[in-house]
Design an enzyme around this catalytic site. Structure first.
Site, short mmCIF file in Angstrom:
data_model
loop_
_atom_site.label_atom_id
_atom_site.label_comp_id
_atom_site.label_asym_id
_atom_site.label_seq_id
_atom_site.Cartn_x
_atom_site.Cartn_y
_atom_site.Cartn_z
N THR A 141 0.83 -1.20 0.00
CA THR A 141 0.00 0.00 0.00
C THR A 141 0.87 1.25 0.00
O THR A 141 1.93 1.29 0.61
CB THR A 141 -0.93 0.03 1.22
OG1 THR A 141 -0.15 0.18 2.41
CG2 THR A 141 -1.77 -1.22 1.31
N GLY A 171 -6.52 -0.50 10.97
CA GLY A 171 -7.04 0.26 9.85
C GLY A 171 -6.86 -0.46 8.52
O GLY A 171 -7.75 -0.45 7.66
N ASN A 194 -9.22 -3.33 8.39
CA ASN A 194 -10.56 -2.81 8.07
C ASN A 194 -10.72 -2.62 6.57
O ASN A 194 -11.75 -2.97 5.99
CB ASN A 194 -10.81 -1.49 8.79
CG ASN A 194 -12.08 -0.80 8.34
OD1 ASN A 194 -12.07 -0.06 7.36
ND2 ASN A 194 -13.17 -1.05 9.02
N ASP A 232 -20.60 -14.40 17.75
CA ASP A 232 -21.82 -14.60 18.52
C ASP A 232 -23.07 -13.99 17.88
O ASP A 232 -24.18 -14.11 18.40
CB ASP A 232 -21.67 -14.09 19.96
CG ASP A 232 -21.42 -12.58 20.04
OD1 ASP A 232 -21.56 -11.89 19.02
OD2 ASP A 232 -21.07 -12.11 21.14
N ASP A 248 -9.69 4.50 12.49
CA ASP A 248 -9.59 5.60 11.53
C ASP A 248 -10.88 6.43 11.55
O ASP A 248 -11.93 5.95 11.98
CB ASP A 248 -9.33 5.07 10.12
CG ASP A 248 -7.92 4.52 9.96
OD1 ASP A 248 -7.00 5.04 10.63
OD2 ASP A 248 -7.74 3.56 9.19
#
Length: 301
Positions: A40, A68, A71, A215, A275
């Site tokens: 990245t 982040g 995510n 859960d 973030d």
């Protein structure tokens, strides 16, 4: 012929991404016929790389970075009909997802456990038009923490978050929230609201000890107290894993809901998986067992 993609955030973990990338590549190449490494360079790259990997129907995606970056990979995979298995090599400042899954926080140990890892289907959350796998934070502390820069994180690690968070901790400002959680409507004054998928929040591994990442629920904790003394009383309960049951907090588990500010003139930005996220209101939903992840063979999660 099996194929995997390794996504590396070189700025994570004190900018040690490149240092561990060679070991990760060597290990993953022992597991798959072909491994493509993607590095990245800016925000959003990991999401693009993960989505492309799903569309290519690769067997697995491995991500080396912090919460982040994880995510972004979740966001890239979430809407695809075919979703590759996802492996995490924690390299960030807090690494909540890795903590919750029992993945070694030492990058080298996390890499070396991969060949013997097992898979588990895990929940993720949907927030507005995006997704999360760890925690959404709303209030003064996440507002302060979002200002922690890459240089601070590189020099101070998680201490940088603690310093900025401590400054906000003493602030008496709170907000009036309207919480619509499944069939329940709650109005609550609070300086901090957390919506988590796991037991680990902000590095506190027992913040919500009964929360499991499979859960089928989102778990909300709102801090009730306004004064510094109210907040100080809560500290030992957070450390001991009793925050959800404390008189100083509101706790609910839910499957879908909406979080809003009652004052239309107040503009409050959420923090999603570490973030900056959306301005309130937030529309929330749990997606049960939506992502398949590699976890250590003997983990209890």
């Amino acid at each position: 012929m099996t194929k995997a993609v390794l996504i590396v955030n070189p700025s994570s973990g004190g900018e040690k991404g490149k240092e561990y990338a060679a070991l990760a590549l060597d290990t993953i190449e022992s597991m798959y016929d072909e491994v493509v490494i993607k590095e990245t360079t800016k925000g959003g790259d990991a999401e693009v790389f993960a989505k492309a990997a799903a569309k290519e129907s690769v067997e697995a995606v491995f991500v080396m970075g912090g919460d982040g970056t994880v995510n972004e990979c979740i966001c890239g995979l979430a809407e695809e009909a075919y979703r590759p298995k996802l492996g995490i090599i924690p390299l960030g400042t807090v690494n909540d997802v890795g903590r919750a899954l029992g993945i070694p926080l030492n990058p080298e140990a996390a890499i070396r456990m991969l060949p013997k890892a097992v898979t588990k289907e895990l929940d993720i959350g949907k927030v507005n038009e995006s997704y999360f796998i760890d925690v959404i934070a709303i209030g003064k502390i996440p507002e302060a923490v979002k200002n922690v820069g890459v240089d601070q994180k590189t020099r101070l690690g998680s201490l940088a978050y603690f310093i900025e968070g401590a400054k906000a901790f003493a602030d008496s400002q709170s907000y009036s929230f309207k919480l619509a959680l499944d069939d329940e409507i709650i109005e609550q004054e609070s300086s901090l609201v957390l919506i988590a998928l796991t037991n680990s929040v902000g590095g506190f591994e027992n913040m919500i000890p009964h929360a499991k990442i499979d859960d089928g629920y989102l778990h909300l904790i709102a801090l009730k107290g306004k004064t510094l003394m109210d907040k100080v009383k809560l500290i030992p309960k957070v450390i001991s894993g009793n925050a959800a049951d404390a008189n100083e907090t509101l706790y609910r588990k839910f499957k879908s809901g909406k979080i809003a500010i009652t004052d239309e003139n107040t503009h409050l930005i959420s923090n999603i998986d570490g973030d900056e996220g959306f301005e309130l209101p937030l529309i929330l939903q749990v997606l049960p067992r939506h992502i398949t992840m590699f976890i250590p063979e003997k983990t209890n999660q």
